[in-house]
Scaffold this motif. Structure first.
Motif, PDB file in Angstrom:
ATOM      1  N   ASP A 293    -128.013 -81.625  20.163  1.00  0.00           N
ATOM      2  CA  ASP A 293    -127.609 -82.847  20.870  1.00  0.00           C
ATOM      3  C   ASP A 293    -128.828 -83.758  20.999  1.00  0.00           C
ATOM      4  OD1 ASP A 293    -126.555 -84.816  22.400  1.00  0.00           O
ATOM      5  OD2 ASP A 293    -125.979 -83.542  24.096  1.00  0.00           O
ATOM      6  N   LYS A 294    -128.927 -84.738  20.126  1.00  0.00           N
ATOM      7  CA  LYS A 294    -130.031 -85.692  20.179  1.00  0.00           C
ATOM      8  C   LYS A 294    -129.763 -86.818  21.171  1.00  0.00           C
ATOM      9  CE  LYS A 294    -131.162 -85.023  15.274  1.00  0.00           C
ATOM     10  NZ  LYS A 294    -131.312 -85.702  13.956  1.00  0.00           N
ATOM     11  N   ASP A 295    -128.548 -86.898  21.681  1.00  0.00           N
ATOM     12  CA  ASP A 295    -128.133 -87.999  22.545  1.00  0.00           C
ATOM     13  C   ASP A 295    -128.299 -87.644  24.020  1.00  0.00           C
ATOM     14  OD1 ASP A 295    -126.595 -90.605  22.880  1.00  0.00           O
ATOM     15  OD2 ASP A 295    -125.309 -89.200  23.967  1.00  0.00           O
ATOM     16  N   GLY A 296    -127.647 -86.568  24.443  1.00  0.00           N
ATOM     17  CA  GLY A 296    -127.730 -86.162  25.845  1.00  0.00           C
ATOM     18  C   GLY A 296    -126.869 -86.967  26.774  1.00  0.00           C
ATOM     19  N   GLY A 297    -126.101 -87.925  26.223  1.00  0.00           N
ATOM     20  CA  GLY A 297    -125.233 -88.738  27.060  1.00  0.00           C
ATOM     21  C   GLY A 297    -123.946 -88.030  27.432  1.00  0.00           C
ATOM     22  N   LYS A 298    -123.148 -88.726  28.254  1.00  0.00           N
ATOM     23  CA  LYS A 298    -121.930 -88.115  28.795  1.00  0.00           C
ATOM     24  C   LYS A 298    -120.949 -87.719  27.697  1.00  0.00           C
ATOM     25  CE  LYS A 298    -118.091 -89.010  31.964  1.00  0.00           C
ATOM     26  NZ  LYS A 298    -117.473 -89.993  32.902  1.00  0.00           N
ATOM     27  N   ALA A 299    -120.718 -88.616  26.730  1.00  0.00           N
ATOM     28  CA  ALA A 299    -119.738 -88.337  25.675  1.00  0.00           C
ATOM     29  C   ALA A 299    -120.188 -87.173  24.792  1.00  0.00           C
ATOM     30  CB  ALA A 299    -119.515 -89.592  24.828  1.00  0.00           C
TER      31      ALA A 299
ATOM     32  N   LEU B  13    -109.395 -89.253  24.823  1.00  0.00           N
ATOM     33  CA  LEU B  13    -110.017 -90.562  25.027  1.00  0.00           C
ATOM     34  C   LEU B  13    -108.980 -91.672  24.939  1.00  0.00           C
ATOM     35  CD1 LEU B  13    -113.403 -90.269  23.061  1.00  0.00           C
ATOM     36  CD2 LEU B  13    -113.069 -90.300  25.534  1.00  0.00           C
ATOM     37  N   TYR B  14    -108.047 -91.521  23.987  1.00  0.00           N
ATOM     38  CA  TYR B  14    -106.958 -92.501  23.898  1.00  0.00           C
ATOM     39  C   TYR B  14    -106.173 -92.551  25.204  1.00  0.00           C
ATOM     40  CZ  TYR B  14    -107.525 -92.734  18.783  1.00  0.00           C
ATOM     41  OH  TYR B  14    -108.002 -92.929  17.527  1.00  0.00           O
ATOM     42  N   ALA B  15    -105.825 -91.377  25.730  1.00  0.00           N
ATOM     43  CA  ALA B  15    -104.949 -91.306  26.902  1.00  0.00           C
ATOM     44  C   ALA B  15    -105.653 -91.760  28.179  1.00  0.00           C
ATOM     45  CB  ALA B  15    -104.440 -89.880  27.071  1.00  0.00           C
ATOM     46  N   LYS B  16    -106.932 -91.386  28.361  1.00  0.00           N
ATOM     47  CA  LYS B  16    -107.623 -91.639  29.627  1.00  0.00           C
ATOM     48  C   LYS B  16    -108.281 -93.018  29.669  1.00  0.00           C
ATOM     49  CE  LYS B  16    -108.628 -86.741  30.506  1.00  0.00           C
ATOM     50  NZ  LYS B  16    -109.708 -85.720  30.641  1.00  0.00           N
ATOM     51  N   ARG B  17    -108.878 -93.408  28.565  1.00  0.00           N
ATOM     52  CA  ARG B  17    -109.679 -94.632  28.581  1.00  0.00           C
ATOM     53  C   ARG B  17    -109.030 -95.775  27.814  1.00  0.00           C
ATOM     54  NH1 ARG B  17    -115.742 -92.178  27.350  1.00  0.00           N
ATOM     55  NH2 ARG B  17    -115.572 -90.341  28.699  1.00  0.00           N
ATOM     56  N   GLY B  18    -107.965 -95.482  27.088  1.00  0.00           N
ATOM     57  CA  GLY B  18    -107.305 -96.535  26.345  1.00  0.00           C
ATOM     58  C   GLY B  18    -108.156 -97.105  25.224  1.00  0.00           C
TER      59      GLY B  18
ATOM     60  N   PRO C 193    -112.431 -93.000  18.129  1.00  0.00           N
ATOM     61  CA  PRO C 193    -113.662 -92.876  18.924  1.00  0.00           C
ATOM     62  C   PRO C 193    -114.723 -92.002  18.268  1.00  0.00           C
ATOM     63  CG  PRO C 193    -111.715 -92.591  20.286  1.00  0.00           C
ATOM     64  CD  PRO C 193    -111.243 -92.605  18.877  1.00  0.00           C
ATOM     65  N   ALA C 194    -114.329 -90.865  17.754  1.00  0.00           N
ATOM     66  CA  ALA C 194    -115.305 -89.948  17.167  1.00  0.00           C
ATOM     67  C   ALA C 194    -114.765 -89.400  15.857  1.00  0.00           C
ATOM     68  CB  ALA C 194    -115.607 -88.801  18.134  1.00  0.00           C
ATOM     69  N   THR C 195    -115.647 -89.267  14.908  1.00  0.00           N
ATOM     70  CA  THR C 195    -115.269 -88.687  13.622  1.00  0.00           C
ATOM     71  C   THR C 195    -116.275 -87.616  13.250  1.00  0.00           C
ATOM     72  OG1 THR C 195    -114.784 -89.174  11.298  1.00  0.00           O
ATOM     73  CG2 THR C 195    -116.574 -90.408  12.302  1.00  0.00           C
TER      74      THR C 195
END
Length: 370
Positions: free
Chosen positions: A55-61, A148-153, A158-160
């Motif tokens: 994990d080079k990002d460490g962010g929430k997603a 993500l579709y359902a919660k955040r619209g 979003p991710a591939t």
């Protein structure tokens, strides 16, 4: 046709088999043993998959996606990597079947509604398992996107997940099968030649002549070992040559390293063959003993099914199987250029296996001499 005479002959044959202890063992034990091993080892499922996460990002997603993999029933061991330099050793040493790499902008891209890319690096040496694991990972990412579709619209994707196969980029199944066949066919030659040798001597009545000759038990053992080693080496060289020249299997490593591993492997196989032969009085018993050993050895080697899908007890039992260690070495040497020191770390258990089996065979020879 006299029914009574036929009935008497049938009873006589049954009693001849059932009264002999070794015949009873050879008749009933192999099916029971193989039933137990087949039931748990012969599965095409890929379970208990180990996954490394960089994990080079460490962010929430990114953290959320990594946790999705940890909670998935397909990935039972998920561990983090500290840096890019740990990715190659993790796959090379088979610590993990795959490595999930999340780049620095993953969480930012998800939050901004841009397509975020995760990379999945797979061990392509096991082509069938790699394809199945990729399917598992794609399913986890799909569920992540659906949520993500359902919660955040969020719109778009979003991710591939982009998969890349190491050591076997095109997942050519021959690259997996042919190196494994090198180990299996070499084992067959070594086992058949040695397992029949002492049993044939006993069946023909010449074993007693060997015992009363000036030869010591260890000299007999060496004399039985060397012919099998010579034939096994010749056969193995022919198989390796056919793999490289006919099937076009790449050999990125040193042929001398492969030859060293092959000799050590054949010593351990010959040890099992002589041990089986020393327990048998007839060639028929030796053939049954070889068959009883060969089938479980093949199943517990990772040839057909991944070892990590098997129960822990069978995984521990497979450590005594010479084919398990050699197949890992031959795939590593041919497909990824495994250096000598790494190959030695893989095949060193073959040395104690050979010592123990040859010592047991020699002990049985001494018992025959006494």
């Amino acid at each position: 046709m006299n029914i009574a005479r036929i009935r008497s002959l049938v009873v006589k044959e049954l009693l001849a088999v059932l009264r002999d202890k070794k015949s009873r063992i050879a008749l009933f034990m192999p099916p029971i043993l193989q039933l137990g091993i087949f039931a748990f080892a012969a599965t095409l499922e890929v379970k208990n998959v180990s996954l490394a996460v960089l994990d080079k990002d460490g962010g929430k997603a990114a953290v959320e996606l990594a946790q999705r993999f940890s909670g998935s029933p397909y990935f039972t061991r998920v561990f983090a990597l500290a840096g890019q330099g740990q990715v190659a050793p993790t796959l090379e040493n088979e610590r993990a079947m795959a490595v999930l790499v999340l780049d620095e902008n993953f969480s930012r891209d998800v939050a901004a509604g841009r397509q975020a890319t995760a990379q999945l690096l797979l061990d392509g040496r096991r082509s069938n398992a790699a394809q199945i694991v990729e399917g598992y990972a794609q399913f986890v990412v799909k569920q992540y996107n659906d949520d993500l579709y359902a919660k955040r619209g969020l719109t778009g994707l979003p991710a591939t997940l982009v998969a890349r196969n190491w050591f076997n980029p095109n997942l050519d199944y021959l690259w997996f099968t042919v190196p494994n066949l090198i180990g299996m066919l070499s084992m067959i030659v070594g086992l058949v030649v040695t397992s029949l040798s002492v049993a044939r001597e006993r069946e023909l009545g010449t074993f007693d002549q060997l015992l009363v000759s000036p030869l010591s038990p260890w000299e007999i053992l060496v004399g039985k070992t060397l012919p099998a080693m010579i034939l096994g080496i010749v056969e193995s060289v022919a198989i390796v040559a056919a793999a490289i020249l006919l099937f076009r299997i790449p050999c990125h490593g040193s042929l001398m390293t492969l030859a060293f591993c092959m000799v050590l492997y054949l010593f351990s196989v010959v040890g099992f063959g002589l041990f089986i032969s020393s327990l048998c009085n007839t060639q028929q018993q030796a053939i049954l003993g070889t068959f009883t050993f060969m089938i479980p050895a093949t199943l517990l080697s990772g040839f057909a099914t991944p070892l990590e899908t098997m129960p822990q007890a069978l995984q521990i039992l497979s450590l005594a199987n010479p084919m398990r260690h050699f197949l890992a070495a031959v795939r590593g040497i041919m497909l990824k250029g495994m250096p000598f020191d790494m190959a030695l770390d893989t095949v060193w258990p073959l040395a104690p296996i050979a010592v123990v089996t040859l010592a047991l065979a020699g002990w049985f020879f001494r018992r025959g001499l006494d």
